[in-house]
Design an enzyme around this catalytic site. Sequence first.
Site: not given
Length: 346
Positions: A113-114, A116, A136, A138, A180, A182
Amino acid sequence: MEKIKKIGILTAGGDCPGLNAAIRAVSKPAIVKHGIEVVGISSGFLGLIEKDYIQITEERLSGILTLGGTILGTSREKPFKKKSFYFQEIEKPQVIKQNYEELGLDCLVCLGGNGTMKTAYKLSKLGLNVIGLPKTIDNDIWGTDVSFGFDSAVSIATDAIDRLHTTANSHRRIMVIEVMGHKAGWIALHSGIAGGGDIILLPEIEYREEAIADFIIKRSEKKHGSTIVVVAEGIRKPERMNAGRYISNVISGLTKMETRVTVLGYIQRGGTPSATDRIIATRYGTAALDLILNRDFGKMVALQNDQIVTIDLEQVEGKLKLVTPDHKLVMSARSMGTSFGEKERT
Ligand code: F6P
């Protein structure tokens, strides 16, 4: 152009359905069609620090398309994040670079994700050849319409909301479900619409507790026995309080109506990937291999209007893709009479 001989692949950050499909999509053509050696790095960037690797073979890839989670394991290791001074701070990025070179990798493929993508970008500045694949549940990665993992999570959340309707109707209760996402509200927005949520609360749209109560009371006056409230975990709430429980307490306190809460949690990250996620992961993995074969490094593969594009990691890192209050899905939900918890527009 020098032939690509050996690549490393890692999965980092929260796991999700589709990771193994993506590992397979990069690795299988690399091994079978191009004779490239593929090294699986365990537990995200930690594996590169601790030299924890496995050889990925065609046999090892058999059957993982439909397998949830990641055969490599993952971690939230952030090599560029300084630990407190109590720890003997080894220069983790330098260790990673050294192990990458010792392994003789031509490229490091990072599924994440972000965080990474940010780490991958910083490693590229250290001279590593990296490619990022957006993963992800998200769906908050800037530059791509969709990350794999998201569709599966939305399907799981939607199924849960469907089930809550029947029990809410039976008991004429208010059912709150926390999903979820985030800091982003994408899962709540999509599953809230798909599941027929009456109220959808997003981090991106400021809600008012009284407006939520008024909406529910008005519904009960119209003889709607139950109300479904879909809450994104990242909404405004008291420190250290769970979003779903907070909203449930607010509703029962203000309306005096029977209210229950379900926190869906990690179920949204488990199990086999949806067909859509298997296809997205396969498209990303094969596109990543094309970039590698062309030595086009420092990029993240992405989908825009259903076209595979590549984005410089420099443009991605440090950004979040959030729901905009005028997003077309928000407008559609409003047309359906869904409340986002705002003060009623007079
Ligand atoms: O990023 C995916 C995600 O599931 C978020 O939606 C959630 O807030 C977070 O990971 C949970 O983190 P962890 O797996 O470290 O508990």
